[in-house]
Design an enzyme around this catalytic site. Structure first.
Site, mmCIF file in Angstrom:
data_model
loop_
_atom_site.group_PDB
_atom_site.id
_atom_site.type_symbol
_atom_site.label_atom_id
_atom_site.label_comp_id
_atom_site.label_asym_id
_atom_site.label_seq_id
_atom_site.Cartn_x
_atom_site.Cartn_y
_atom_site.Cartn_z
ATOM 1 N N HIS A 6 7.439 -6.342 1.784
ATOM 2 C CA HIS A 6 7.042 -5.140 2.149
ATOM 3 C C HIS A 6 8.279 -3.930 2.511
ATOM 4 O O HIS A 6 9.278 -4.067 2.511
ATOM 5 C CB HIS A 6 7.184 -5.278 4.066
ATOM 6 C CG HIS A 6 6.576 -4.553 4.765
ATOM 7 N ND1 HIS A 6 5.946 -4.427 6.094
ATOM 8 C CD2 HIS A 6 6.779 -2.886 4.742
ATOM 9 C CE1 HIS A 6 5.528 -3.260 6.549
ATOM 10 N NE2 HIS A 6 6.251 -2.398 5.520
ATOM 11 N N HIS A 36 9.504 -0.037 1.320
ATOM 12 C CA HIS A 36 9.192 1.687 1.058
ATOM 13 C C HIS A 36 9.937 1.481 -0.336
ATOM 14 O O HIS A 36 10.601 2.075 0.136
ATOM 15 C CB HIS A 36 9.309 2.267 2.244
ATOM 16 C CG HIS A 36 8.694 1.900 2.870
ATOM 17 N ND1 HIS A 36 6.941 2.739 3.418
ATOM 18 C CD2 HIS A 36 8.518 0.553 3.930
ATOM 19 C CE1 HIS A 36 6.273 1.359 4.135
ATOM 20 N NE2 HIS A 36 6.891 0.716 4.730
ATOM 21 N N ASN A 55 2.065 4.705 1.311
ATOM 22 C CA ASN A 55 3.039 5.858 1.506
ATOM 23 C C ASN A 55 3.408 7.216 1.396
ATOM 24 O O ASN A 55 4.491 7.203 1.649
ATOM 25 C CB ASN A 55 3.114 5.596 2.848
ATOM 26 C CG ASN A 55 4.396 4.574 3.437
ATOM 27 O OD1 ASN A 55 4.605 3.968 2.167
ATOM 28 N ND2 ASN A 55 5.328 4.763 4.264
ATOM 29 N N ASP A 64 0.033 1.058 5.627
ATOM 30 C CA ASP A 64 1.441 0.784 6.317
ATOM 31 C C ASP A 64 2.026 2.266 6.915
ATOM 32 O O ASP A 64 2.103 3.397 5.888
ATOM 33 C CB ASP A 64 2.120 -0.090 5.712
ATOM 34 C CG ASP A 64 4.099 -0.295 6.552
ATOM 35 O OD1 ASP A 64 3.582 -0.510 7.684
ATOM 36 O OD2 ASP A 64 4.664 0.142 6.590
ATOM 37 N N HIS A 87 -0.416 -2.981 10.085
ATOM 38 C CA HIS A 87 0.978 -2.016 10.849
ATOM 39 C C HIS A 87 -0.086 -2.472 11.839
ATOM 40 O O HIS A 87 -1.143 -1.378 12.374
ATOM 41 C CB HIS A 87 1.037 -0.877 10.274
ATOM 42 C CG HIS A 87 2.077 -0.127 11.412
ATOM 43 N ND1 HIS A 87 3.256 0.458 10.809
ATOM 44 C CD2 HIS A 87 1.832 0.168 11.915
ATOM 45 C CE1 HIS A 87 3.798 1.022 11.329
ATOM 46 N NE2 HIS A 87 3.147 1.757 12.892
ATOM 47 N N HIS A 124 5.255 -7.326 9.718
ATOM 48 C CA HIS A 124 6.464 -6.596 11.176
ATOM 49 C C HIS A 124 6.102 -6.607 12.768
ATOM 50 O O HIS A 124 6.310 -5.906 13.670
ATOM 51 C CB HIS A 124 7.585 -5.355 10.747
ATOM 52 C CG HIS A 124 6.111 -4.081 11.230
ATOM 53 N ND1 HIS A 124 4.951 -3.462 11.841
ATOM 54 C CD2 HIS A 124 5.966 -3.299 10.189
ATOM 55 C CE1 HIS A 124 4.917 -2.504 11.553
ATOM 56 N NE2 HIS A 124 5.272 -2.239 10.101
ATOM 57 N N ASN A 145 10.250 1.819 13.438
ATOM 58 C CA ASN A 145 8.724 1.388 14.133
ATOM 59 C C ASN A 145 8.373 0.052 13.115
ATOM 60 O O ASN A 145 7.886 -0.265 11.905
ATOM 61 C CB ASN A 145 8.226 2.821 13.842
ATOM 62 C CG ASN A 145 7.169 2.419 14.330
ATOM 63 O OD1 ASN A 145 6.836 1.943 15.651
ATOM 64 N ND2 ASN A 145 5.207 3.036 14.222
ATOM 65 N N ASP A 180 10.962 -4.636 5.604
ATOM 66 C CA ASP A 180 10.488 -3.430 5.831
ATOM 67 C C ASP A 180 11.285 -2.031 5.594
ATOM 68 O O ASP A 180 11.901 -1.056 6.404
ATOM 69 C CB ASP A 180 10.585 -2.990 6.833
ATOM 70 C CG ASP A 180 9.144 -1.857 7.421
ATOM 71 O OD1 ASP A 180 9.200 -0.740 6.324
ATOM 72 O OD2 ASP A 180 9.168 -1.335 8.534
ATOM 73 N N HIS A 208 16.315 6.311 3.985
ATOM 74 C CA HIS A 208 15.863 7.742 4.308
ATOM 75 C C HIS A 208 17.220 8.566 3.790
ATOM 76 O O HIS A 208 18.483 7.978 3.265
ATOM 77 C CB HIS A 208 15.823 7.799 5.745
ATOM 78 C CG HIS A 208 14.377 8.201 5.871
ATOM 79 N ND1 HIS A 208 13.284 7.931 5.423
ATOM 80 C CD2 HIS A 208 13.495 6.545 6.577
ATOM 81 C CE1 HIS A 208 12.365 7.564 6.202
ATOM 82 N NE2 HIS A 208 12.376 6.462 6.985
HETATM 83 ZN ZN ZN Z 1 4.817 -0.438 8.681
#
Ligand code: ZN
Lengths: 306, 442
Positions: free
Chosen positions: B79, B81, B113, B171, B198, B251, B297, B324, B328
């Site tokens: 997981h 990003h 995403n 997700d 999610h 998560h 989140n 996760d 940012h």
């Molecule tokens: Zn998520």
């Protein structure tokens, strides 16, 4: 007599600090009765009112308090100008620092913004309301008002009515009155009750008559009218029926109970005009006391070594 | 170049290995794993000589001394990003995979995403191609369940699968439409890949920025109730039972979710679950600072939930630990708490934080490594997370006793958004080997 450069909330204050602000405020209240209401302690200092939410009352009160202390005041209304241009909170804060401000009085719809500024700037930050977190000067002026009528706080029954979950005034008042030994009750519909609020050592009532029984101080809060469309309440009429402060209901409280409201009021929604304008109401006194309390806060913070 | 790793404690749960030994790597593959004090079976390459010494060192042999270290399969993050395409200012495939290898991860599965969303084969192909050119470790894309993650129509799951997606997820958002979720679970049975959920009821969580409870009350921040997660966990378990699909819960953050999954597994429902280090490390008490690096989140919960998640890890209700990793830019975090972005940059602290579970006796070291290597690899159906002979030479060498202070400014991820800055932790990675390439972090 204050140990921090900022007034972020009542949470952070000790009872001694609270009393020291209240004592100082009573000195300033005498000043406000005089013919010449201006005193010099903040001469040469600059107070910036940074309001991200419109609030004529609180802003005017801080402005006048600062001017009575001979400070220069700049009103920085960001509600519509910079924010829509995409200026960040950080940029706004740094701009204010560059302007050479000594105090920032901050009002923002988001909780924690005064804490954010406090980390970013070494000047004094005064919280004038952040989201649903705190509005410390409101609680201080409420304490001041209650003290002037009841001569003590300890043991009093304080009933706070209304939209507690969204209310920074309620939170600051709960902390303040609990710290000084009062018995605090909140009266609110279950949909407007903050989770696990009883952990603060207070009682929750969903029934007005029960909650008001033997109360010494009745404080009713402004109901934001959009709570209805957000599904917290079926209608304002139903709210008034269940939680409106009426002279009828006042009878279960103590005979000498006082009625307070942080303003601005929605007459006929949370309070009936007969009560708002009645003999037990101290709502206008709250406004005058607000001025004295805010002078005290500015004065004491100016004395803190940074 | 050939590599010989000596003097380390080799732990490979996929082969039930735990002991001193040596590993020989040739051409980016594991050639031989030799255990000293030969208890148990000795593993070697097909062409290896029986009971012989490891091949004589030749001039191209690089010897790594792993004294005092554990030598484990490269970690697998199911997981992650990576933000590319579309949000390259937050992270790229190049920087995200660098952060991964720094954290001991040699395989990452990246969430769809992005912008555009990974819902078409061209986006999948772009990610795979970019990872080949610029990546430091293996990258496995996860495709979207619905087109543009809009909850309306299924994406072309088969085409995505054929072009390299290993699982499907929307997700970042839940699949709010229960019928679409049902169809996704049904349809995915064609190829038996997991549908990763999610779990969030968006009506209940609307406007929320932290766990709902006493702490949200005293901070004046809007809470996200645990029920927002648990309702969706319960729904997806029911749909999984209905369809016989393969469900993976992302998560897990609450006691209630752990209970629901435990009960579902006991009834034989085909579900797996992951949690992330912050859910067994932090509680909402930490938010009293209004530090936006704690905004994530689902939100970090309470002590009860932390304890329940640890029990869930211990009894295998929670199969895997994922990061996760949600990097940012500072501008997206240096904001009002309400306005700041959700997410924690997690790749570079995941293993040291998870190692605390061993100290706390929640998991044995081998169980922990299981949950970060072969288990996630198996769930995702990828041949990773093992030191078996012939596998890609993906290895992490870790000194479990050495303490270091987390310094977010040194992160290789573009995302410096960690609530663990300044924490002193044990178990940072000394060296990572990804497909035979050595990264030395000491
Ligand atoms: Zn998520």
């Amino acid at each position: 007599m204050l140990n921090t450069k900022d007034l972020l909330g009542i949470k952070e204050l000790t009872p001694e600090e609270i009393y020291s602000i209240l004592d100082t405020a009573s000195g300033f209240k005498d000043v406000l009765q005089r013919d010449i209401k201006k005193v010099p302690p903040l001469r040469g200092k600059t107070v910036v009112n940074l309001f991200f939410e419109p609030s004529t009352r609180t802003r005017t009160s801080f402005e006048l308090a600062a001017k009575r202390l001979s400070a220069d005041v700049v009103n920085f209304s960001v509600a519509t100008s910079s924010v829509t241009k995409g200026e960040t909170l950080k940029d706004t804060a740094l701009t204010i620092k560059a302007l050479g401000a000594d105090f920032v009085v901050i009002r923002h719809s988001s909780a924690g913004v005064p804490h954010f500024l406090s980390r970013l700037l070494d000047i004094s930050i005064i919280n004038a309301g952040d989201g649903a977190n705190e509005h410390p000067t409101q609680a201080l002026l409420d304490l001041f008002t209650v003290l002037s009528h009841k001569k003590k706080i300890k043991g009093l029954i304080i009933a706070i009515i209304g939209d507690i979950v969204h209310s920074r005034v309620a939170r600051s008042c709960i902390y303040a009155f609990v710290k000084l030994g009062a018995r605090v009750r909140v009266i609110c519909p279950p949909t407007l009750t903050p989770p696990e609020i009883t952990n603060l050592g207070i009682e929750v009532f969903h029934n007005m008559e029960k909650g008001l029984e033997d109360a010494d101080v009745i404080m009713t809060l402004r109901l934001q009218l959009e709570r209805q469309s957000k599904g917290f309440l079926p209608s304002l009429e139903e709210y008034f029926y269940l939680y409106g402060l009426t002279s009828e209901r006042m009878r279960v409280a103590k005979g000498d109970a006082i009625v307070m409201h942080p303003g601005p009021m929605n007459r006929g929604v949370e309070i009936e005009s007969e009560v708002a304008d009645g003999r037990q109401s101290v709502i206008l006194e709250q406004v005058t006391n607000g001025l004295a309390v805010r002078m005290a806060v500015l004065y004491l913070l100016a004395g803190v070594k940074k | 170049m050939n590599i010989l790793i000596k003097n380390g404690r080799i732990i490979d749960p996929s082969q039930d290995i735990d002991g001193k030994g040596e590993i020989l790597i040739e051409d980016g593959k594991i050639m031989e794993v030799r255990r000293l004090k030969a208890e148990g079976k000795r593993l070697k390459a097909k062409n290896g000589k029986k009971n012989s010494e490891l091949r004589t060192p030749d001039s191209e042999l690089r010897i790594i001394d792993a004294s005092g270290c554990i030598v484990i399969p490269g970690l697998v993050d199911m997981h992650t990003h990576l933000r590319e395409p579309g949000y390259e200012y937050k992270e790229t495939i190049a920087t995200g995979t660098k952060a991964a290898v720094r954290g001991g991860f040699t395989s990452v599965c990246c969430m769809p995403n992005t912008n555009p969303v990974n819902d078409t084969i061209s986006v999948t192909a772009f990610i795979i191609d970019k990872a080949k050119k610029e990546g430091s470790c293996a990258v496995y894309p996860i495709g979207a369940i619905t087109k543009t993650q809009r909850n309306e129509e299924l994406a072309e799951l088969d085409a995505l699968k054929r072009s390299g997606c290993v699982a499907f997820s929307d997700d970042g958002k839940p699949v709010t439409n229960s019928l679409i979720m049902r169809r996704a679970l049904e349809y995915s049975k064609i190829f038996d890949v997991p549908i990763i959920s999610h779990c969030e009821d968006m009506y209940l969580s609307e406007g929320g920025v932290m766990n709902e409870g006493f702490i949200s009350t005293i901070l004046g921040l809007k809470g996200i109730p645990k029920a927002a997660e648990e309702i969706m966990v319960a729904r997806d378990l029911a749909l999984c039972e209905l369809t016989g699909g393969k469900l993976h819960i992302a998560h897990v953050s609450t006691e209630g979710s752990v209970g629901l999954i435990r009960e579902a597994k006991a009834r034989g429902i085909r579900v797996t679950a992951e949690t992330c280090p912050h859910y067994f490390t932090l509680t909402d008490e930490a938010l009293k600072s209004y530090d936006t690096n704690l905004k994530v989140n689902p939100p970090v919960r309470t002590e009860r939930d932390v304890e329940a998640i640890k029990r869930g890890l211990n009894d295998n209700t929670i199969d895997a630990i994922a990061t996760d990793h949600a990097p940012h830019h500072a501008d997206d975090k240096t904001k009002e708490f309400d306005a700041a972005a959700f997410g924690i940059s997690g790749l570079e602290t995941a293993f040291p934080l998870s190692l605390k579970l061993v100290e706390q006796k929640v998991l044995s070291l081998k169980q922990l490594i299981h949950k970060m290597t072969v288990t996630p690899a198996n769930i995702m159906g990828i041949l990773k997370g093992s030191l078996s002979v012939g596998s890609d030479a993906d290895i992490a060498i870790i000194d479990p006793e050495k303490s270091l202070e987390v310094d977010s400014s040194t992160f290789l991820s573009k995302g410096k958004n960690t609530p663990f800055h300044g924490w002193v932790l044990k178990g940072f990675v000394e060296k990572t080997i990804a497909a035979g390439k050595i990264y030395d972090w000491t």
